[in-house]
Write a protein that holds these residues in place. Structure first.
Motif, PDB file in Angstrom:
ATOM      1  N   GLN A 294      44.750  34.803  73.167  1.00 30.77           N
ATOM      2  CA  GLN A 294      45.348  33.884  74.138  1.00 30.77           C
ATOM      3  C   GLN A 294      45.316  32.459  73.583  1.00 30.77           C
ATOM      4  O   GLN A 294      44.272  31.977  73.154  1.00 30.77           O
ATOM      5  CB  GLN A 294      44.563  33.955  75.456  1.00 30.77           C
ATOM      6  N   THR A 295      46.494  31.827  73.584  1.00 30.95           N
ATOM      7  CA  THR A 295      46.618  30.436  73.094  1.00 30.95           C
ATOM      8  C   THR A 295      46.300  29.467  74.220  1.00 30.95           C
ATOM      9  O   THR A 295      46.720  29.670  75.369  1.00 30.95           O
ATOM     10  CB  THR A 295      48.037  30.187  72.589  1.00 30.95           C
ATOM     11  N   GLN A 296      45.561  28.413  73.881  1.00 35.19           N
ATOM     12  CA  GLN A 296      45.181  27.400  74.858  1.00 35.19           C
ATOM     13  C   GLN A 296      46.183  26.246  74.806  1.00 35.19           C
ATOM     14  O   GLN A 296      46.460  25.710  73.728  1.00 35.19           O
ATOM     15  CB  GLN A 296      43.770  26.883  74.564  1.00 35.19           C
ATOM     16  N   VAL A 297      46.722  25.892  75.936  1.00 40.05           N
ATOM     17  CA  VAL A 297      47.721  24.823  76.032  1.00 40.05           C
ATOM     18  C   VAL A 297      47.003  23.486  76.180  1.00 40.05           C
ATOM     19  O   VAL A 297      46.148  23.315  77.049  1.00 40.05           O
ATOM     20  CB  VAL A 297      48.676  25.071  77.219  1.00 40.05           C
ATOM     21  N   ILE A 298      47.382  22.531  75.344  1.00 42.41           N
ATOM     22  CA  ILE A 298      46.823  21.180  75.381  1.00 42.41           C
ATOM     23  C   ILE A 298      47.905  20.226  75.892  1.00 42.41           C
ATOM     24  O   ILE A 298      49.002  20.163  75.332  1.00 42.41           O
ATOM     25  CB  ILE A 298      46.330  20.728  73.995  1.00 42.41           C
ATOM     26  N   ARG A 299      47.612  19.536  76.918  1.00 36.40           N
ATOM     27  CA  ARG A 299      48.551  18.591  77.502  1.00 36.40           C
ATOM     28  C   ARG A 299      48.088  17.149  77.218  1.00 36.40           C
ATOM     29  O   ARG A 299      46.927  16.815  77.445  1.00 36.40           O
ATOM     30  CB  ARG A 299      48.652  18.802  79.009  1.00 36.40           C
ATOM     31  N   LEU A 300      49.004  16.369  76.712  1.00 35.03           N
ATOM     32  CA  LEU A 300      48.728  14.955  76.401  1.00 35.03           C
ATOM     33  C   LEU A 300      49.402  14.089  77.450  1.00 35.03           C
ATOM     34  O   LEU A 300      50.596  14.237  77.724  1.00 35.03           O
ATOM     35  CB  LEU A 300      49.248  14.573  75.008  1.00 35.03           C
ATOM     36  N   GLN A 301      48.671  13.171  78.003  1.00 35.13           N
ATOM     37  CA  GLN A 301      49.204  12.241  78.992  1.00 35.13           C
ATOM     38  C   GLN A 301      48.988  10.810  78.498  1.00 35.13           C
ATOM     39  O   GLN A 301      47.887  10.446  78.079  1.00 35.13           O
ATOM     40  CB  GLN A 301      48.493  12.437  80.347  1.00 35.13           C
ATOM     41  N   HIS A 302      50.095  10.070  78.518  1.00 31.53           N
ATOM     42  CA  HIS A 302      50.046   8.668  78.093  1.00 31.53           C
ATOM     43  C   HIS A 302      49.579   7.809  79.266  1.00 31.53           C
ATOM     44  O   HIS A 302      50.192   7.822  80.339  1.00 31.53           O
ATOM     45  CB  HIS A 302      51.422   8.194  77.612  1.00 31.53           C
ATOM     46  N   VAL A 303      48.493   7.101  79.011  1.00 28.05           N
ATOM     47  CA  VAL A 303      47.912   6.236  80.034  1.00 28.05           C
ATOM     48  C   VAL A 303      48.067   4.788  79.588  1.00 28.05           C
ATOM     49  O   VAL A 303      47.751   4.446  78.438  1.00 28.05           O
ATOM     50  CB  VAL A 303      46.417   6.562  80.265  1.00 28.05           C
ATOM     51  N   ARG A 304      48.553   3.953  80.440  1.00 31.01           N
ATOM     52  CA  ARG A 304      48.779   2.538  80.143  1.00 31.01           C
ATOM     53  C   ARG A 304      47.805   1.686  80.964  1.00 31.01           C
ATOM     54  O   ARG A 304      47.794   1.756  82.190  1.00 31.01           O
ATOM     55  CB  ARG A 304      50.217   2.133  80.476  1.00 31.01           C
ATOM     56  N   PHE A 305      46.986   0.951  80.242  1.00 32.89           N
ATOM     57  CA  PHE A 305      46.015   0.098  80.907  1.00 32.89           C
ATOM     58  C   PHE A 305      46.662  -1.247  81.227  1.00 32.89           C
ATOM     59  O   PHE A 305      47.245  -1.895  80.347  1.00 32.89           O
ATOM     60  CB  PHE A 305      44.788  -0.105  80.011  1.00 32.89           C
ATOM     61  N   ARG A 306      46.548  -1.698  82.395  1.00 35.38           N
ATOM     62  CA  ARG A 306      47.104  -2.975  82.848  1.00 35.38           C
ATOM     63  C   ARG A 306      45.988  -3.860  83.375  1.00 35.38           C
ATOM     64  O   ARG A 306      45.080  -3.394  84.050  1.00 35.38           O
ATOM     65  CB  ARG A 306      48.146  -2.759  83.950  1.00 35.38           C
ATOM     66  N   ARG A 307      46.140  -5.111  83.017  1.00 35.42           N
ATOM     67  CA  ARG A 307      45.198  -6.074  83.536  1.00 35.42           C
ATOM     68  C   ARG A 307      45.559  -6.418  84.976  1.00 35.42           C
ATOM     69  O   ARG A 307      46.725  -6.367  85.364  1.00 35.42           O
ATOM     70  CB  ARG A 307      45.212  -7.355  82.702  1.00 35.42           C
ATOM     71  N   PRO A 308      44.586  -6.782  85.744  1.00 39.38           N
ATOM     72  CA  PRO A 308      44.903  -7.174  87.128  1.00 39.38           C
ATOM     73  C   PRO A 308      45.781  -8.418  87.146  1.00 39.38           C
ATOM     74  O   PRO A 308      45.568  -9.360  86.379  1.00 39.38           O
ATOM     75  CB  PRO A 308      43.519  -7.434  87.747  1.00 39.38           C
TER      76      PRO A 308
END
Length: 424
Positions: A26-40
């Motif tokens: 069984q192959t394991q699926v890796i999901r990448l999510q782009h997170v953008r850090f914003r200053r207040p």
């Protein structure tokens, strides 16, 4: 015996061991999510709210304090008020005396020009103008004194004196007297005041206009920059021409210009050594000279005073009898390098001096308050020629003299009395 008929604890695991099933991995699926850090985000409320609270607190405190002071003032008697005023005046006087002993450190770039208002009819300077304008003898004396100053400056100038001679006098002059409508501008500069009873404070003090203009010329030396540019340009052209000549690309120059440059170079060498006599030619050989021995240049003359001296080479090496040690003599290699450098940079150095003499001007200065302007032309006569000088000066009524810092004399032209054609 009964142990043989017992079932195993895990039948599934035993079957899997006996008959293993080959299932695909069984192959394991890796999901990448782009997170953008914003200053207040900046909110104006962060500044407005504290400032508003501070302003409200300041208003409430000051008004409450003013009310208390007014109530305290109403309870004072006249005698107590006079005593408080005297104490306050004496304290201010002591602070002024202590302030004279303080140190003021000016900061460049914080100089400010203050434009004054025009004179009024009741001002003492304007009253002085009216008094001077009605004194005809004083006006004649002011014009004559400026003409004498111009004549004295011309007689002391070495170049003009060699051309005009020593017998120079004022022939005539056209000088106008003007009364300014307003005083000259003043300057103040800011800096740190240390001491004087106030500790360290950021204050401003008046400053002389001459100091301001000299500081500006020192911080922005435009004349020196232009002169260095002329020197660099002339040196680069000379090096490029020498490099092109080395590779055989010699530019076609006018022979008259080369001759003129050679003459100028020879004149420079002569003027650099004004006290050195010209080298004398060796005397012709005598007729009774025989062929024995080599023929060379004559020996230098022997000093008669040195014939009786007992100075030996050992004493010369130690400097005995000379009052001190012999200064070190540069080597031939150093002398050759110095001479070569001087010859190589003689032309660019002349360009530097010409540019500096053309662009450098003495920093200007404003005249004293209440001064009178005298300007015009003065003609100075001599046996050979006459010259016209453009004059500008400010006469100070307080000292009854011309201000030397603002005196300006410029040569307008020279008119020879006898002229001959340049070509025969």
């Amino acid at each position: 015996m009964l142990r043989l008929f017992r079932f195993p604890k895990n039948i599934v695991s035993l079957g899997a061991r006996v008959n293993p099933t080959r299932s695909p991995p069984q192959t394991q699926v890796i999901r990448l999510q782009h997170v953008r850090f914003r200053r207040p985000r900046f909110k104006a409320a962060y500044i407005i709210v504290p400032l508003g609270a501070w302003f409200v607190f300041y208003q409430i405190t000051t008004r409450y304090a003013e009310a208390l002071l007014d109530e305290f003032d109403m309870q004072l008697t006249d005698a107590e008020r006079r005593a408080l005023e005297k104490e306050h005046q004496s304290q201010e006087y002591d602070d002024d005396e202590e302030g004279e002993e303080g140190i003021f450190i000016p900061f460049p770039g914080f100089t400010k020009t203050i434009e004054p208002l025009p004179f009024r009819g009741s001002d003492p300077e304007w009253q002085t103008y009216v008094k001077v304008s009605r004194d005809e003898a004083l006006l004649v004396s002011m014009r004559a004194s400026l003409a004498d100053l111009a004549c004295g400056a011309v007689s002391r100038h070495p170049v003009l004196r060699s051309r005009l001679g020593n017998d120079v006098h004022v022939s005539k002059y056209w000088l106008n007297i003007q009364y300014p409508f307003r005083p000259p501008p003043t300057f103040v500069r800011k800096g740190l005041a240390i001491g004087g009873g106030n500790g360290i404070a950021w204050t401003e003090q008046p400053v002389d206009s001459a100091a301001v203009f000299w500081t500006r010329q020192a911080l922005w030396p435009s004349a020196l920059t232009l002169s260095l540019w002329s020197f660099t340009t002339a040196l680069a052209r000379q090096n490029v021409a020498a490099l092109a000549q080395f590779f055989g690309y010699e530019s076609q120059t006018d022979p008259l210009s080369n001759m003129q440059q050679a003459i100028e170079k020879l004149n420079r060498q002569i003027t650099r050594q004004p006290g050195k006599p010209s080298p004398a030619l060796p005397p012709p050989p005598s007729q009774n000279r025989t062929g024995e021995g080599p023929t060379g240049s004559p020996l230098p003359p022997i000093d008669k005073q040195s014939t009786g001296s007992t100075t030996t080479p050992e004493t010369l090496g130690t400097g005995a009898g000379m009052g001190g040690a012999i200064p070190p003599v540069p080597s031939a290699k150093d002398m050759y390098a110095i001479r070569t450098t001087k010859e190589h940079t003689s032309g660019p150095w002349d360009k530097f001096k010409q540019s500096l003499a053309r662009t450098w001007r003495r920093p200007a200065a404003y005249p004293p308050r209440g001064s009178i302007r005298v300007s015009g032309l003065v003609e100075i006569d001599s046996p050979h020629s006459a010259l016209i000088v453009d004059c500008l000066a400010w006469w100070d009524p307080q000292t009854e003299r011309y201000d030397p810092r603002t005196l300006s004399l410029q040569l307008r032209g020279i008119r020879p009395k006898k002229q001959s054609p340049l070509r025969p």
